[in-house]
Design an enzyme around this catalytic site. Sequence first.
Site, PDB file in Angstrom:
ATOM      1  N   ARG A   1      -9.673   2.753  11.013  1.00 31.44           N
ATOM      2  CA  ARG A   1      -8.234   3.036  10.910  1.00 31.44           C
ATOM      3  C   ARG A   1      -7.779   4.155  11.848  1.00 31.44           C
ATOM      4  NH1 ARG A   1      -6.273   0.950   5.931  1.00 31.44           N
ATOM      5  NH2 ARG A   1      -7.454  -0.978   5.549  1.00 31.44           N
TER       6      ARG A   1
ATOM      7  N   ASP B   1       0.802  -1.221   0.000  1.00 33.72           N
ATOM      8  CA  ASP B   1       0.000   0.000   0.000  1.00 33.72           C
ATOM      9  C   ASP B   1       0.836   1.273   0.000  1.00 33.72           C
ATOM     10  OD1 ASP B   1      -3.004  -0.774   0.432  1.00 33.72           O
ATOM     11  OD2 ASP B   1      -1.900  -2.067   1.803  1.00 33.72           O
TER      12      ASP B   1
ATOM     13  N   HIS C   1     -12.418   5.716   4.845  1.00 35.25           N
ATOM     14  CA  HIS C   1     -11.843   6.940   5.398  1.00 35.25           C
ATOM     15  C   HIS C   1     -12.821   8.107   5.270  1.00 35.25           C
ATOM     16  CE1 HIS C   1      -7.549   5.321   4.468  1.00 35.25           C
ATOM     17  NE2 HIS C   1      -7.719   5.313   5.782  1.00 35.25           N
TER      18      HIS C   1
ATOM     19  N   GLU D   1      -0.690   9.442   1.492  1.00 33.74           N
ATOM     20  CA  GLU D   1      -1.516  10.344   2.297  1.00 33.74           C
ATOM     21  C   GLU D   1      -1.719   9.835   3.718  1.00 33.74           C
ATOM     22  OE1 GLU D   1      -5.702  12.688   1.744  1.00 33.74           O
ATOM     23  OE2 GLU D   1      -5.767  10.540   1.373  1.00 33.74           O
ATOM     24  N   ASP D   2      -1.794   8.519   3.885  1.00 34.03           N
ATOM     25  CA  ASP D   2      -2.118   7.964   5.197  1.00 34.03           C
ATOM     26  C   ASP D   2      -0.997   8.102   6.210  1.00 34.03           C
ATOM     27  OD1 ASP D   2      -4.730   7.130   4.595  1.00 34.03           O
ATOM     28  OD2 ASP D   2      -3.964   5.339   3.592  1.00 34.03           O
TER      29      ASP D   2
ATOM     30  N   CYS E   1      -5.220   9.993  -2.177  1.00 30.07           N
ATOM     31  CA  CYS E   1      -4.412   9.024  -1.429  1.00 30.07           C
ATOM     32  C   CYS E   1      -2.943   8.978  -1.852  1.00 30.07           C
ATOM     33  CB  CYS E   1      -4.993   7.622  -1.601  1.00 30.07           C
ATOM     34  SG  CYS E   1      -6.712   7.440  -1.098  1.00 30.07           S
TER      35      CYS E   1
END
Length: 255
Positions: free
Chosen positions: A130, A60, A160, A65-66, A247
């Site tokens: 998350r 991933d 999200h 962005e995460d 993302c």
Amino acid sequence: MKLAITRPVSPALDRCELSFVNRSPIDIGLAVSQHRAYLDALFACGCSVRELAAEPELPDSVFVEDTAVVLDEVAVITRPGAESRRPELRSMASMLGEYRELVQIAAPGTLDGGDVLRIGRTIYVGESARSNAAGIEQLRTLLKRFDYRVQGVPLRGCLHLKTAVTRVAPDLLLVNPAFVDAGMFDGMHSIAVDPAEPHAANALLINEQVIYPQSCPRTAARLQARGASITHVDMSETEKAEGGVTCCSVIFDVE
């Protein structure tokens, strides 16, 4: 000037984490070419682009962005809710340290950048699988000295917050009302996605341009009817990995 931090597509993308979409085959070669076109779109919208080193073993890792929330005064290194994502943090922190003071979410808190939407001095955070209550409270504490207000937002049926809502103009949000209540966002107007396109609420506003997926033409028409200037991108392969146009970059102002 705006800087976009990105990372190449991992050849292991087909082993990505999934929560709300069914697994289907991903064409890695196509994903790579689509990602290059996405970088071109970022550049065309006024961004300078820096790429992090590839992480071939981290499926991933293209979804940068995460891993971080970058504000004018500080960068927050997150602690993703999926444990498999946490090795991505080190390289992001190393690069962001060139531009911002760094602070970090710690255990037991979890926070994904995809759950964070800034509107003025308010930071909205999706209460998702998350991003947990401890992570949201840590963010509130970390940002208090910079005079930000952190507000949790209930979600339903999506990964999200930015799956459910994104900003497409200074006072305008694109929202899927099945996933989030548009009334949570004080002082903002909203456009609802076309019901036939449930994942259409993820759009990327850069300057006055909206980067938007080709897979959502009905909602794109709604945006254009409200005056949005759209740069279309084909993200079919990262969409199979539950990714959207926000993302794949972390974007912020630099001198």
